[in-house]
Design a protein around this motif. Sequence first.
Motif, PDB file in Angstrom:
ATOM      1  N   LEU A 165       0.853  -1.188   0.000  1.00 12.57           N
ATOM      2  CA  LEU A 165       0.000   0.000   0.000  1.00 12.57           C
ATOM      3  C   LEU A 165       0.886   1.235   0.000  1.00 12.57           C
ATOM      4  N   VAL A 166       0.863   1.978  -1.096  1.00 10.02           N
ATOM      5  CA  VAL A 166       1.722   3.154  -1.248  1.00 10.02           C
ATOM      6  C   VAL A 166       0.825   4.384  -1.304  1.00 10.02           C
ATOM      7  N   VAL A 167       0.600   4.997  -0.150  1.00  7.20           N
ATOM      8  CA  VAL A 167      -0.355   6.114  -0.098  1.00  7.20           C
ATOM      9  C   VAL A 167       0.228   7.353   0.566  1.00  7.20           C
ATOM     10  N   ASN A 168       1.544   7.404   0.769  1.00  7.93           N
ATOM     11  CA  ASN A 168       2.153   8.694   1.118  1.00  7.93           C
ATOM     12  C   ASN A 168       2.208   9.580  -0.110  1.00  7.93           C
ATOM     13  N   HIS A 169       2.315   8.954  -1.285  1.00  7.08           N
ATOM     14  CA  HIS A 169       2.423   9.696  -2.533  1.00  7.08           C
ATOM     15  C   HIS A 169       1.783   8.873  -3.648  1.00  7.08           C
ATOM     16  N   SER A 170       1.512   9.522  -4.745  1.00  6.94           N
ATOM     17  CA  SER A 170       1.049   8.836  -5.953  1.00  6.94           C
ATOM     18  C   SER A 170       2.057   9.114  -7.059  1.00  6.94           C
ATOM     19  N   SER A 171       1.749   8.647  -8.247  1.00  2.05           N
ATOM     20  CA  SER A 171       2.517   9.053  -9.428  1.00  2.05           C
ATOM     21  C   SER A 171       2.043  10.429  -9.897  1.00  2.05           C
TER      22      SER A 171
ATOM     23  N   SER B 250       4.689   6.190   8.060  1.00  2.00           N
ATOM     24  CA  SER B 250       4.875   7.230   9.079  1.00  2.00           C
ATOM     25  C   SER B 250       4.913   8.630   8.485  1.00  2.00           C
ATOM     26  N   LEU B 251       5.010   8.732   7.155  1.00  4.65           N
ATOM     27  CA  LEU B 251       5.051  10.050   6.514  1.00  4.65           C
ATOM     28  C   LEU B 251       3.667  10.671   6.315  1.00  4.65           C
ATOM     29  N   ILE B 252       2.602   9.876   6.427  1.00  4.19           N
ATOM     30  CA  ILE B 252       1.286  10.431   6.086  1.00  4.19           C
ATOM     31  C   ILE B 252       0.824  11.471   7.095  1.00  4.19           C
ATOM     32  N   GLY B 253       1.410  11.486   8.282  1.00  6.45           N
ATOM     33  CA  GLY B 253       0.991  12.457   9.293  1.00  6.45           C
ATOM     34  C   GLY B 253       1.857  13.695   9.338  1.00  6.45           C
TER      35      GLY B 253
ATOM     36  N   ASP C  97       8.381  15.838   8.869  1.00  2.97           N
ATOM     37  CA  ASP C  97       8.000  14.938   7.789  1.00  2.97           C
ATOM     38  C   ASP C  97       7.550  13.578   8.312  1.00  2.97           C
ATOM     39  N   GLU C  98       8.220  13.081   9.343  1.00  4.76           N
ATOM     40  CA  GLU C  98       7.902  11.747   9.876  1.00  4.76           C
ATOM     41  C   GLU C  98       7.219  11.864  11.233  1.00  4.76           C
ATOM     42  N   GLU C  99       6.243  10.980  11.457  1.00  2.00           N
ATOM     43  CA  GLU C  99       5.569  10.865  12.747  1.00  2.00           C
ATOM     44  C   GLU C  99       5.042  12.216  13.236  1.00  2.00           C
ATOM     45  N   GLY C 100       4.323  12.898  12.340  1.00  2.00           N
ATOM     46  CA  GLY C 100       3.720  14.170  12.693  1.00  2.00           C
ATOM     47  C   GLY C 100       2.544  13.999  13.645  1.00  2.00           C
ATOM     48  N   PRO C 101       1.963  15.099  14.068  1.00  3.17           N
ATOM     49  CA  PRO C 101       0.959  15.050  15.132  1.00  3.17           C
ATOM     50  C   PRO C 101      -0.320  14.313  14.788  1.00  3.17           C
ATOM     51  N   ASP C 102      -0.645  14.171  13.514  1.00  2.57           N
ATOM     52  CA  ASP C 102      -1.903  13.519  13.131  1.00  2.57           C
ATOM     53  C   ASP C 102      -1.712  12.084  12.653  1.00  2.57           C
ATOM     54  N   LEU C 103      -0.492  11.570  12.698  1.00  3.65           N
ATOM     55  CA  LEU C 103      -0.220  10.237  12.162  1.00  3.65           C
ATOM     56  C   LEU C 103      -1.133   9.181  12.763  1.00  3.65           C
ATOM     57  N   HIS C 104      -1.176   9.115  14.062  1.00  6.81           N
ATOM     58  CA  HIS C 104      -1.914   8.017  14.685  1.00  6.81           C
ATOM     59  C   HIS C 104      -3.424   8.236  14.632  1.00  6.81           C
ATOM     60  N   THR C 105      -3.847   9.479  14.544  1.00  3.85           N
ATOM     61  CA  THR C 105      -5.266   9.748  14.288  1.00  3.85           C
ATOM     62  C   THR C 105      -5.671   9.177  12.935  1.00  3.85           C
ATOM     63  N   PHE C 106      -4.816   9.356  11.928  1.00  2.37           N
ATOM     64  CA  PHE C 106      -5.113   8.825  10.599  1.00  2.37           C
ATOM     65  C   PHE C 106      -5.081   7.301  10.591  1.00  2.37           C
TER      66      PHE C 106
END
Length: 548
Positions: free
Chosen positions: A101-107, A205-208, A216-225
């Motif tokens: 599952l690659v959802v930090n970025h798309s093409s 870990s980048l999605i938050g 960039d990594e482990e931002g404040p909303d990561l675990h909420t997401f």
Amino acid sequence: MQSPERWWHRATGYQVYPRSFQDSNGDGIGDLPGLTSRLDHLSDLGIGFVWLSPVYASPMADMGYDIADYRAIAPEFGTMEDMDHLIAEARARGIGIVMDLVVNHSSDAHPWFRKARAFRDAPEHDYYIWRDAAPDGGPPDGRRAAFGGPAWTFVPEVGRYYLHLFSPAQPDLNWQNPRLRAEVYDMMTWWLDRGIAGFRMDVISLIGKDVDGGIDEEGPDLHTFLQEMHREALAGRDIVTIGESWSVSLDTALLYCGRDRGELDMVFQFSHIKEGWDEKLGKFRPKPLDIVALKHTLFAWQEALADDGWNSLFLTNHDLPRQVSRYGDDGVYRVRSAKALAMVIHLMKGTPFIYQGEEIGMTNARFDRIDQYRDLETLNHYAEQIEAGVPPQDFIAGANATSRDNSRTPMQWDAGPHAGFTTGAPWIEVNPNFPEINVARDRADPEGVLAFYRDLVALRRDHDVVALGRFEAILPDHPQVVAFLRRHEGTCLAVFVNLGASPAEVEIPQGIQGDGTPLLHTVEARGSLGATERLVPYEGFALLLDKG
């Protein structure tokens, strides 16, 4: 108190890099029908699930980790019918398919991004991360992309910069947008309904990230997401979820995979990998192997997740060099060191992952020229370092040790043309040692690496002490020997492995001296433990003792 037993506690995972596994049509690129044709190899090993690197529609700027359509298969890999057939044939053999599952970025070729870059008022524009230029007209800030160059690219059509933490062809998705998140969860549900066994989540870990806060990594909303993702797409399904994070630490691991968190089942962490990198120059300047430092890191993770969460166990994947070349001896002691490394990883507590070719002791490729490489990261860093004055041969030496292409050369099936991988011209050169190192030759050897891996997989499946037993480190500061105990309901498994290329003597703790049942050994069976034992290079053994 450990979480209730799940099916993946006894399973062994196997990563397939489809481009390099098996080609079925002679175009030199591995594909889904090719993988399906090799499922019996995985079934013979006893594999419980396959982590399949991306096969989605993609321009392949980063070998599929730049996805243009999450619900379509790249033509070079086959069709959706081929995918469904793979899922069904794997399931018939008791093997689950875990999608990447690659959802930090798309093409940048994804329809979302095409609309986003064309129209500032398009809903999809906010699916990505945009910022206005700095006062001098340059990028919003000075952050750099992992694959080299600035992390921001300007789009004249909308007069703004977009963020890409990897390459310009991989624009980062804006997880702050609820509509984007809903699209992702719907896509995940669509795949799960097709019968896959779960997801490995790329750089999750980048999605938050907090872009304006510089995180960039482990931002404040990561675990909420991640908790929202679990509720919306994962909850109530008998699947496995593995999150990849290059920043997760001993302090944050249980935020991802604690049993009451409602997020993931386990994380891929890289503390033991990064421990061997140069502090300033990174992966392309690896440090000599420090066995004590390596085992201290591995043991620390065992202790951190002893009573909650779950460890993922690995030394190699598609981003890392071949483990027998990095941590063992890929020359005279190749077979023995391949077994020794496998024993260390597979007999700890957690879910072990085999990367394709590891089970026959495949080695690094050691290319001579930059034009032999295909990896975007390697090529970009080569250009940057040559411009900075680094001699080409110095960079090649580092790439031969750590480039991602080391693990991406074709699977070596037999001694025939192109190692049995393809009847055409392979997309990347086959390692020239394939006549000596291949599945057919190893399978014919009852003492080969493949047979050893088969036994390791069976031990986890059949022995509670291997699958569930608590971990206890011993001899933590011995310069060569990795030693630990596993205990479960009155049974004790003692594991001793010499990871050095010279003999080593160890003093056996008094409490575990005595007779036992030999379960596995790299050199010779041992049925007892005296006060001291001498281990030859890369000797490892595991004894089952009736001592709780």
